[in-house]
Write a protein that holds these residues in place. Structure first.
Motif, mmCIF file in Angstrom:
data_model
loop_
_atom_site.group_PDB
_atom_site.id
_atom_site.type_symbol
_atom_site.label_atom_id
_atom_site.label_comp_id
_atom_site.label_asym_id
_atom_site.label_seq_id
_atom_site.Cartn_x
_atom_site.Cartn_y
_atom_site.Cartn_z
ATOM 1 N N ARG A 1 52.893 -3.697 38.021
ATOM 2 C CA ARG A 1 54.168 -4.390 38.240
ATOM 3 C C ARG A 1 54.941 -4.566 36.943
ATOM 4 N NH1 ARG A 1 56.493 -7.529 42.085
ATOM 5 N NH2 ARG A 1 54.720 -7.307 43.461
ATOM 6 N N ARG A 2 54.209 -4.685 35.885
ATOM 7 C CA ARG A 2 54.836 -4.969 34.600
ATOM 8 C C ARG A 2 55.483 -3.740 33.982
ATOM 9 N NH1 ARG A 2 56.438 -8.190 31.564
ATOM 10 N NH2 ARG A 2 56.475 -7.771 29.348
ATOM 11 N N CYS A 3 54.755 -2.624 33.936
ATOM 12 C CA CYS A 3 55.290 -1.488 33.186
ATOM 13 C C CYS A 3 55.484 -0.243 34.042
ATOM 14 C CB CYS A 3 54.382 -1.152 32.005
ATOM 15 S SG CYS A 3 52.801 -0.444 32.493
ATOM 16 N N ARG A 4 55.197 -0.348 35.332
ATOM 17 C CA ARG A 4 55.451 0.739 36.288
ATOM 18 C C ARG A 4 54.661 2.009 36.026
ATOM 19 N NH1 ARG A 4 60.173 -1.293 39.068
ATOM 20 N NH2 ARG A 4 59.572 -3.487 39.006
ATOM 21 N N VAL A 5 53.546 1.887 35.349
ATOM 22 C CA VAL A 5 52.683 3.050 35.187
ATOM 23 C C VAL A 5 51.810 3.180 36.428
ATOM 24 C CG1 VAL A 5 50.509 3.510 33.979
ATOM 25 C CG2 VAL A 5 52.616 3.367 32.704
ATOM 26 N N ASP A 6 51.546 4.423 36.868
ATOM 27 C CA ASP A 6 50.731 4.644 38.071
ATOM 28 C C ASP A 6 49.377 3.984 37.929
ATOM 29 O OD1 ASP A 6 51.714 8.074 38.992
ATOM 30 O OD2 ASP A 6 52.834 6.197 38.844
ATOM 31 N N ALA A 7 48.914 3.394 39.031
ATOM 32 C CA ALA A 7 47.578 2.809 39.014
ATOM 33 C C ALA A 7 46.707 3.408 40.118
ATOM 34 C CB ALA A 7 47.644 1.299 39.158
ATOM 35 N N ALA A 8 47.249 3.513 41.339
ATOM 36 C CA ALA A 8 46.417 4.036 42.427
ATOM 37 C C ALA A 8 47.299 4.535 43.553
ATOM 38 C CB ALA A 8 45.490 2.952 42.957
ATOM 39 N N SER A 9 46.735 5.456 44.325
ATOM 40 C CA SER A 9 47.453 5.993 45.470
ATOM 41 C C SER A 9 47.052 5.224 46.718
ATOM 42 C CB SER A 9 47.080 7.460 45.623
ATOM 43 O OG SER A 9 47.431 7.910 46.900
ATOM 44 N N LYS A 10 47.965 5.083 47.650
ATOM 45 C CA LYS A 10 47.625 4.358 48.880
ATOM 46 C C LYS A 10 46.532 5.067 49.655
ATOM 47 C CE LYS A 10 50.405 5.969 52.636
ATOM 48 N NZ LYS A 10 51.653 6.622 52.821
ATOM 49 N N ASP A 11 46.362 6.391 49.425
ATOM 50 C CA ASP A 11 45.296 7.125 50.117
ATOM 51 C C ASP A 11 43.925 6.686 49.653
ATOM 52 O OD1 ASP A 11 47.294 10.105 49.791
ATOM 53 O OD2 ASP A 11 47.258 8.586 51.386
ATOM 54 N N ALA A 12 43.891 6.050 48.499
ATOM 55 C CA ALA A 12 42.600 5.635 47.961
ATOM 56 C C ALA A 12 42.196 4.242 48.438
ATOM 57 C CB ALA A 12 42.656 5.668 46.426
ATOM 58 N N ILE A 13 43.011 3.642 49.300
ATOM 59 C CA ILE A 13 42.690 2.291 49.782
ATOM 60 C C ILE A 13 41.494 2.363 50.726
ATOM 61 C CG2 ILE A 13 43.463 0.335 51.181
ATOM 62 C CD1 ILE A 13 46.271 0.855 50.250
ATOM 63 N N ILE A 14 40.502 1.544 50.462
ATOM 64 C CA ILE A 14 39.370 1.435 51.368
ATOM 65 C C ILE A 14 39.597 0.258 52.320
ATOM 66 C CG2 ILE A 14 36.881 1.049 51.525
ATOM 67 C CD1 ILE A 14 36.671 2.214 48.699
ATOM 68 N N SER A 15 40.153 -0.817 51.775
ATOM 69 C CA SER A 15 40.391 -1.988 52.627
ATOM 70 C C SER A 15 41.532 -2.824 52.074
ATOM 71 C CB SER A 15 39.122 -2.835 52.698
ATOM 72 O OG SER A 15 39.408 -4.091 53.253
ATOM 73 N N ARG A 16 42.301 -3.399 53.004
ATOM 74 C CA ARG A 16 43.385 -4.300 52.603
ATOM 75 C C ARG A 16 42.996 -5.758 52.810
ATOM 76 N NH1 ARG A 16 46.654 -0.131 54.926
ATOM 77 N NH2 ARG A 16 48.133 0.619 53.362
ATOM 78 N N ASP A 17 41.766 -5.956 53.160
ATOM 79 C CA ASP A 17 41.345 -7.262 53.671
ATOM 80 C C ASP A 17 40.900 -8.253 52.634
ATOM 81 O OD1 ASP A 17 39.681 -6.655 56.834
ATOM 82 O OD2 ASP A 17 41.657 -7.453 56.298
ATOM 83 N N PHE A 18 41.058 -7.946 51.392
ATOM 84 C CA PHE A 18 40.470 -8.792 50.367
ATOM 85 C C PHE A 18 41.450 -9.835 49.854
ATOM 86 C CE2 PHE A 18 36.330 -6.927 49.244
ATOM 87 C CZ PHE A 18 36.347 -5.845 50.105
ATOM 88 N N TYR A 19 40.888 -10.881 49.312
ATOM 89 C CA TYR A 19 41.699 -11.937 48.708
ATOM 90 C C TYR A 19 41.121 -12.225 47.343
ATOM 91 C CZ TYR A 19 43.706 -12.669 53.274
ATOM 92 O OH TYR A 19 44.366 -12.489 54.455
ATOM 93 N N GLY A 20 41.983 -12.210 46.342
ATOM 94 C CA GLY A 20 41.523 -12.469 44.986
ATOM 95 C C GLY A 20 42.153 -13.731 44.449
ATOM 96 N N ARG A 21 42.159 -13.845 43.142
ATOM 97 C CA ARG A 21 42.646 -15.053 42.481
ATOM 98 C C ARG A 21 44.093 -15.368 42.811
ATOM 99 N NH1 ARG A 21 39.761 -12.931 37.146
ATOM 100 N NH2 ARG A 21 40.858 -11.094 37.907
ATOM 101 N N SER A 22 44.914 -14.315 42.880
ATOM 102 C CA SER A 22 46.337 -14.582 43.082
ATOM 103 C C SER A 22 46.765 -14.245 44.506
ATOM 104 C CB SER A 22 47.167 -13.773 42.074
ATOM 105 O OG SER A 22 46.929 -12.394 42.239
#
Lengths: 110, 566
Positions: A18-39
């Motif tokens: 979000r900060r510098c717009r460099v690629d991090a991951a492709s949506k095809d690499a998503i295994i699960s959307r079900d997680f909740y983290g600190r933020s």
């Protein structure tokens, strides 16, 4: 000082720092959307790029004891999430070697 | 919210689809009478609406859209508070609808969506906002924020901005200082603030500031000195990762902010014992102090706190290198202390807890988290001395045995007990507590193979008032244990049965049938097949089964709240 090598991902739906717009991951690499983290919401990915790993840390998550490494954007050092180095509960082993990216830290290029 | 025809106002309804939740307007079925919101409002005016949705790629038929939002606004003319979380399917049309239709809107919180500059400006013009919270919004820059404060600054009381690129900058801080003279609460997390002048402008312009929270800002001592000089009304100061700030900053706060009640400092390599001493000496009204991950704050600081902070009510110490003798005589001066939270202070031993227990006889809440040296002697001392204890949390105390835990039965007013990952505790561990502590409403146990159905049988018999039961990775617990709870704990509201390998859907169904007050049953994903979920819903109309994977640090802040409220 050397050049910073930045990997670019093909296709639509690339998640970027979000900060510098460099690629991090492709949506095809998503295994699960079900997680909740600190933020808040977080996604589990198979494969991410342009990150650097922090040191191993033992963390007691609600799902049990894990050894994790915080991961940072290799360009701007913003913390993006973490990687599971080791899970100590058999049911959680599937996460080993995988990455969590926190949704609030990502910008999605649709 | 399903689409409704334009003629009908939105019908209050609570809907859940996967991990979306659209919390409805009041008068929806099943609002608990204990819920304070349920009595206050009528059908068409909802002071507060909280919406949450997914941001997955595919447009889901129940995504909140502009049309839905506009319907909502038309139906709730007196809307005063609105929270939108992850609203990426809402365009500027929906947000401008808010600006055009909600003059009474006082509080707006937006997380995870698109808010272009001109939209924020329109919201400033169209809504009489007093509180604004922005988190992870896109397209907004400091230009929009500057214009927003120019228009709304005169009424703004609270501003909270985090994870928004290029929003909180020196320029926008300067504007806040120039226009927001009534500001009382400011919370900012930003990597875009690199100099001091923006915060100095805030100091000079917002002299009514009561609460200041800053994370990651690149400000230095000169800026904090300005806060100390001008913001004499400051009551709460929260500093996290201010890498350029040293003791000088805190000296200035100690000299200038005499109203300070709450000080939280985290992740600093520069704050030392000296500044803690001066704050303790000068800020006589200090009630809460939290020091987390400041490696140069050590034993001497604790001695100063113990001697000087006579009004202290709560103390949190996390990841500090303090030794047991730091607590010698603790509580002689700060005997009002009600709440102590110790986390990852590896050097402290039983002796420290004994000093604390003997000194702080009024203690109501005690948490000892990952202080691996603590064992039976410490907890026995707590049981003998802290008769007013209401809440006790013990996490990862690997040396604690049943004998030590039994001493807690002397705290007969105990309401909340959490024993996570104390691997030596067995089914005998809770026996005396169950016999003596009749007021218990919250019980948590985790990571145990030794506490099982026998414990739950005793809990079912002995804790009739139990409202919250949290069980994580209790592999000795089975459906039989849950049946005991179902029979005996008829006040149970929330039950977490997470990764308990011997529990089956049948056991969970029995639990659902047990307490008519059960509102939430939290299990891991895949534990309950769809058919069983439906059955649980029919038995108890308000029952909710949540299948989220909560990778929250179980010892972190708000973990318990997260678990109970998810």
């Amino acid at each position: 000082m050397g050049l910073l090598f930045v990997q670019r991902l093909e296709g639509d739906g690339v998640f970027k720092c979000r900060r510098c717009r460099v690629d991090a991951a492709s949506k095809d690499a998503i295994i699960s959307r079900d997680f909740y983290g600190r933020s808040g919401r977080a996604y589990l990915f198979d494969h991410v790029v342009n990150i650097s790993l922090g040191p191993n840390e033992d963390r007691y998550l609600i799902t049990g004891l894990h050894t994790v490494n915080d991961i940072y954007c290799s360009c701007c050092q913003q913390i993006l999430g973490w990687r599971y180095e080791k899970a100590y509960d058999a049911s959680q082993k599937y996460k080993e070697g995988k990455f969590i990216l926190e949704r609030a830290r990502m910008w999605k290029d649709s | 919210m399903a689409s409704t025809s334009p003629q009908t106002p939105p019908r209050p309804r609570r809907t859940e689809v996967g991990h979306w939740e659209i919390t409805s307007l009041p008068e929806a079925e099943g609002w608990d009478s204990e819920n304070p919101r349920s009595d206050e409002h009528n059908q068409c005016s909802a002071p507060s609406v909280d919406m949450q949705e997914d941001d997955s790629d595919d447009f889901h038929p129940t995504s909140l859209t502009d049309a839905g939002l506009i319907h909502l606004i038309e139906g709730c003319k007196r809307l005063e508070k609105l929270t939108l979380n992850w609203f990426s399917h809402i365009s500027e049309r929906g947000l401008l609808g808010i600006a055009n239709g909600c003059w009474n809107l006082q509080s707006l919180a937006l997380t995870g969506g698109y808010v272009p500059n001109h939209v924020l400006i329109a919201l400033a013009e169209g809504c009489n906002l007093k509180e604004l919270k922005l988190c992870a919004v896109e397209e907004l820059t400091d230009e929009g924020l500057v214009e927003f404060v120019k228009i709304r600054g005169k009424s703004l009381v609270s501003l909270d901005i985090s994870i928004c690129n290029d929003c909180v900058t020196d320029r926008s801080l300067d504007a806040i200082g120039t226009y927001c003279h009534k500001l009382e609460v400011l919370s900012v997390e930003s990597k875009d603030v690199k100099e001091n002048k923006g915060l100095m402008s805030v100091a000079k312009g917002c002299q009514s500031l009561k609460s200041l929270k800053m994370l990651g800002l690149g400000v230095g001592d000169a800026a904090l000195e300005a806060i100390g000089s001008f913001c004499s009304a400051l009551e709460t100061l929260f500093l996290d990762r201010l890498d350029k700030c040293s003791d000088r900053s805190l000296f200035s706060i100690a000299n200038g902010c005499k109203q300070l009640k709450s000080l939280i400092i985290k992740s600093s390599d520069k704050f030392t014992d000296k500044s803690i001493e001066l704050v303790s000496r000068n800020c006589k009204l200090l009630q809460h102090m939290e020091i987390n991950g400041c490696h140069k704050v050590q034993t001497a600081a604790l001695e100063h706190i113990g001697q000087l902070c006579t009004n202290l009510l709560g103390l949190t110490l996390s990841r500090l290198l303090i030794e047991s003798n730091a607590f010698l005589g603790f509580g002689q001066r700060c005997f009002l202390l009600k709440s102590i939270y110790l986390d990852m202070c590896y050097e402290i031993s039983d002796e420290a807890i004994c000093h604390i227990a003997q000194g702080c006889k009024n203690l109501r809440e005690l948490s000892i988290i990952r202080c691996y040296e603590i064992g039976d002697q410490a907890i026995i001392s707590v049981g003998e001395n802290c008769k007013e204890l209401r809440e006790l949390a013990l996490h990862c105390l690997v040396r604690l045995t049943d004998a030590g835990l039994a001493a807690v039965s002397q705290c007969s007013f105990l309401q909340k007990l959490v024993i996570f990952a104390c691997e030596q505790i067995t089914d005998d561990g809770l026996t005396s507590i169950i016999r003596e502590c009749h007021d218990l409403v919250h019980l948590g146990i985790s990571d145990t193979k030794k506490m099982g159905d026998t414990t739950l049988a005793k809990v079912g018999e002995g804790f009739p008032k139990l409202k919250h039961l949290v069980m994580l990775r209790c592999h000795a617990i089975s459906d039989i244990g849950l049946a005991h709870i179902a029979r005996g704990c008829l006040q149970l509201k929330v039950c977490v049965v997470f990764q308990c390998s011997q529990v089956t859907p049948a056991g969970l169904a029995t639990l659902a049938e047990g307490s008519s007050r059960l509102q939430r049953l939290v299990v891991e994903k895949g534990k309950v097949p769809e058919e069983a979920i439906e059955k649980c819903r029919m038995i108890n109309g308000r029952l909710v089964i949540l299948n989220g994977r909560y990778e929250i640090d179980v010892f972190g802040e708000h973990c318990e709240e997260n678990l109970l409220l998810v």
